[in-house]
Design an enzyme around this catalytic site. Sequence first.
Site, PDB file in Angstrom:
ATOM      1  N   SER A 155      43.913 -43.985  91.324  1.00  0.00           N
ATOM      2  CA  SER A 155      43.508 -44.507  90.022  1.00  0.00           C
ATOM      3  C   SER A 155      44.734 -44.740  89.165  1.00  0.00           C
ATOM      4  CB  SER A 155      42.585 -43.507  89.316  1.00  0.00           C
ATOM      5  OG  SER A 155      42.396 -43.863  87.952  1.00  0.00           O
ATOM      6  N   TYR A 166      40.271 -35.275  86.596  1.00  0.00           N
ATOM      7  CA  TYR A 166      40.096 -36.452  87.445  1.00  0.00           C
ATOM      8  C   TYR A 166      41.450 -36.984  87.892  1.00  0.00           C
ATOM      9  CZ  TYR A 166      38.862 -41.191  88.898  1.00  0.00           C
ATOM     10  OH  TYR A 166      38.724 -42.351  89.613  1.00  0.00           O
TER      11      TYR A 166
END
Length: 233
Positions: free
Chosen positions: A127, A140
Amino acid sequence: MAERLAGEGALVAVHYAHDEAAARQAVESIAAAGGRAFPVRAEFGTPGDVDALFEGLQAGLTEHSGAAELDILVNNAGIFTGDAEPEKVTPELFDRMMAVNARAPFFVTQRALPLLRDGGRIVNVSSGLTRLANPRETVYAMSKAAVEMITLHLARHLGPRQITVNTVAPGVTDTGAEFLRIPQVRRTLADETAFGRIAEPGDVADVVAFLASAEARWITGAFVDVTGGSLLG
């Protein structure tokens, strides 16, 4: 990604955790376009998750191709449990995120290695949030940073087998999430990219397909920014 790789001739195992209807829809869409695919169910983060995945995977590969062998592994499964201030992160949230986003891809890759042919491809999906400071998404980002370490170290480890290992890091991508249906949210996120729009799944899938191809044979250990310029500042 499944449709794009199938379009290049790959027999694709479409993994899902809960939504069997969506997985079968993907398989049917691939078949309608002349490709080959089959669904495999396994819920990551639960006992026996990797065993369940490979039981279904090997059975499906044998049925459709006659041999339980792999050429490409894409570690794309992951969860995002929503924003949480660091002070409010619970051990349960932390463990769940790490189990699905970091532990699962490591052990999936480990189990795949005996099946993966020399000259194969591994693509790990991380990400853009590993390159930005957003305190509400600390856990995350940590879980996705772990995926990047799988890429870095296994790229060196698997080089003698001519297996490439690379990371693709998307930004905000329109995968049907509810919050992206809010016009103001969508506009704000679109403005963070260089192109003034949110990514479509195909924008990321095309990069994955390239890294899975023979043309990418001299790229390994790479972090490929697929955020549409969101990391430019």
